[in-house]
Design an enzyme around this catalytic site. Sequence first.
Site, mmCIF file in Angstrom:
data_model
loop_
_atom_site.group_PDB
_atom_site.id
_atom_site.type_symbol
_atom_site.label_atom_id
_atom_site.label_comp_id
_atom_site.label_asym_id
_atom_site.label_seq_id
_atom_site.Cartn_x
_atom_site.Cartn_y
_atom_site.Cartn_z
ATOM 1 N N ASN A 142 0.882 -1.174 0.000
ATOM 2 C CA ASN A 142 0.000 0.000 0.000
ATOM 3 C C ASN A 142 0.917 1.221 0.000
ATOM 4 O O ASN A 142 1.451 1.590 1.041
ATOM 5 C CB ASN A 142 -0.892 -0.035 1.247
ATOM 6 C CG ASN A 142 -1.745 1.218 1.371
ATOM 7 O OD1 ASN A 142 -1.819 2.020 0.457
ATOM 8 N ND2 ASN A 142 -2.394 1.380 2.527
ATOM 9 N N TRP A 143 1.106 1.779 -1.174
ATOM 10 C CA TRP A 143 2.045 2.905 -1.292
ATOM 11 C C TRP A 143 1.480 4.183 -0.678
ATOM 12 O O TRP A 143 2.199 5.163 -0.511
ATOM 13 C CB TRP A 143 2.394 3.160 -2.765
ATOM 14 C CG TRP A 143 3.149 2.055 -3.431
ATOM 15 C CD1 TRP A 143 3.530 0.854 -2.881
ATOM 16 C CD2 TRP A 143 3.641 2.036 -4.791
ATOM 17 N NE1 TRP A 143 4.211 0.099 -3.802
ATOM 18 C CE2 TRP A 143 4.293 0.793 -4.991
ATOM 19 C CE3 TRP A 143 3.581 2.937 -5.859
ATOM 20 C CZ2 TRP A 143 4.885 0.436 -6.205
ATOM 21 C CZ3 TRP A 143 4.171 2.584 -7.072
ATOM 22 C CH2 TRP A 143 4.817 1.347 -7.235
ATOM 23 N N LYS A 144 0.199 4.206 -0.380
ATOM 24 C CA LYS A 144 -0.465 5.409 0.142
ATOM 25 C C LYS A 144 -0.167 6.600 -0.779
ATOM 26 O O LYS A 144 -0.020 6.411 -1.986
ATOM 27 C CB LYS A 144 -0.041 5.669 1.599
ATOM 28 C CG LYS A 144 -0.234 4.413 2.466
ATOM 29 C CD LYS A 144 -0.167 4.663 3.931
ATOM 30 C CE LYS A 144 -0.378 3.331 4.664
ATOM 31 N NZ LYS A 144 -0.428 3.485 6.107
ATOM 32 N N HIS B 131 -9.859 1.477 4.267
ATOM 33 C CA HIS B 131 -8.631 1.631 5.056
ATOM 34 C C HIS B 131 -8.892 2.603 6.210
ATOM 35 O O HIS B 131 -9.662 3.559 6.066
ATOM 36 C CB HIS B 131 -7.510 2.164 4.156
ATOM 37 C CG HIS B 131 -6.173 2.116 4.822
ATOM 38 N ND1 HIS B 131 -5.780 3.068 5.729
ATOM 39 C CD2 HIS B 131 -5.168 1.209 4.751
ATOM 40 C CE1 HIS B 131 -4.569 2.749 6.186
ATOM 41 N NE2 HIS B 131 -4.174 1.622 5.603
ATOM 42 N N GLU C 228 -7.274 4.999 7.347
ATOM 43 C CA GLU C 228 -7.004 6.414 7.032
ATOM 44 C C GLU C 228 -8.178 7.027 6.273
ATOM 45 O O GLU C 228 -8.462 8.216 6.424
ATOM 46 C CB GLU C 228 -5.687 6.526 6.239
ATOM 47 C CG GLU C 228 -4.493 6.267 7.158
ATOM 48 C CD GLU C 228 -3.280 5.657 6.495
ATOM 49 O OE1 GLU C 228 -3.167 5.687 5.252
ATOM 50 O OE2 GLU C 228 -2.420 5.128 7.237
ATOM 51 N N GLU D 159 -6.086 -4.592 10.232
ATOM 52 C CA GLU D 159 -5.049 -3.592 10.476
ATOM 53 C C GLU D 159 -5.377 -2.804 11.739
ATOM 54 O O GLU D 159 -6.139 -1.820 11.686
ATOM 55 C CB GLU D 159 -4.963 -2.616 9.298
ATOM 56 C CG GLU D 159 -4.603 -3.266 7.979
ATOM 57 C CD GLU D 159 -3.983 -2.261 7.020
ATOM 58 O OE1 GLU D 159 -2.866 -2.508 6.559
ATOM 59 O OE2 GLU D 159 -4.601 -1.215 6.768
ATOM 60 N N GLY E 34 1.885 2.433 10.704
ATOM 61 C CA GLY E 34 2.866 3.514 10.572
ATOM 62 C C GLY E 34 3.517 3.912 11.882
ATOM 63 O O GLY E 34 4.203 4.927 11.953
ATOM 64 N N SER F 206 2.769 -1.948 10.374
ATOM 65 C CA SER F 206 4.213 -2.037 10.627
ATOM 66 C C SER F 206 4.816 -3.409 10.298
ATOM 67 O O SER F 206 5.742 -3.854 10.972
ATOM 68 C CB SER F 206 4.532 -1.618 12.068
ATOM 69 O OG SER F 206 4.134 -0.268 12.288
#
Length: 253
Positions: free
Chosen positions: A9-11, A98, A100, A170, A176, A216
Site C-alpha cells: 500500500n504505497w499510500k 482503510h 485512514e 489492520e 505507521g 508495521s
Amino acid sequence: MRKKIVAGNWKMNTLVGQGKVLAEELNAFMKTYEMPDNKTVIIGTPFTHLSTCVNVVDTNRIHVAAQNCSQFEKGAYTGEVSASMIRDLGVEYTIIGHSERRQYFGDTDEVIAAKLDQCYVNGLAPILCCGEKLEEREAGRHFEVIESQLRNALKNVSAENFCKTIIAYEPVWAIGTGKTATPEQAEEIHAFIRGLIAKLYDTNAANDTTILYGGSVNAGNAANLFAQPDIDGGLVGGASLKANDFISIIKAI
Ligand code: PGA
C-alpha cells in the site's frame, strides 16, 4: 485452497517516475522468482500511477491495486474515480475501508458497503480493511469493533461476491507506528474473523478467505506473522516503498 498474498500500500507516496522505478525493480525480481500458484503479489499505487504500473509489470506475476474507489457508479461527482474507470486500466484489486479513509475522508460503514458493491459490479476484487483504535483495544472492545465493521460492510454481500473479497486486519495503533501486533495478538483476531465469516457465510468460505495482517509489517517481523495459521499474508505500507524490503517480505511468504 486459499491464497497467500503480499500486498503493498504505497499510500500517497512517490511521483509517477519513482513509482515506475519501484514497479520495475519488483518486476525484475519477480521474473526470476519461483512463485507457487497459491501466492500472489499486489502493489497498491496512487490513482495517477495505476496505468504506468499496469504497463511496466508482468500482470501475471504482479497484480495492481488502487487504494480506493467512489461509492457511486458515475456522473456528477467531481474529483471521484469510479470502480469501472479503475478496472478499465487493467487494475484487478482495490483497497476499501482503510482506517485512514475512515478517519480523514468520511468512509463510514455505509459508504464502505456501497464501495464494495461498486467493486463487485465492476469486477474489481476488494481488499476490505478493518481494525480497532488504541482506545478500543485498551477498553477490551477490539472483537466487538471488528465484528461490527465486518457485519456492516458485508450486510448485503452475497456468498458469490464474498468469495472475491480479501480481508485485511489492520489495528490502527500499529499502522505507521513501528508498533506491530505480536503474532499471537494478530492470530487471535484473524481466527476470530475466520469464525465470523463461517457464521456469516459457511465454513468453506471461512477456510478459503485470505486474511491479511497490516500494521508495521517489515522484513524482520513478516516471517513470524505469516507463520500463524490464520495469517495469510500482509498489507504493507512503509516497507512496500523500498524494493529490497518488499522483496524480503515476499520471500517470507
Ligand atoms: P504500515 O501501513 O505498514 O506503514 O504500518 C500499513 C497500512 O496502512 O496498510
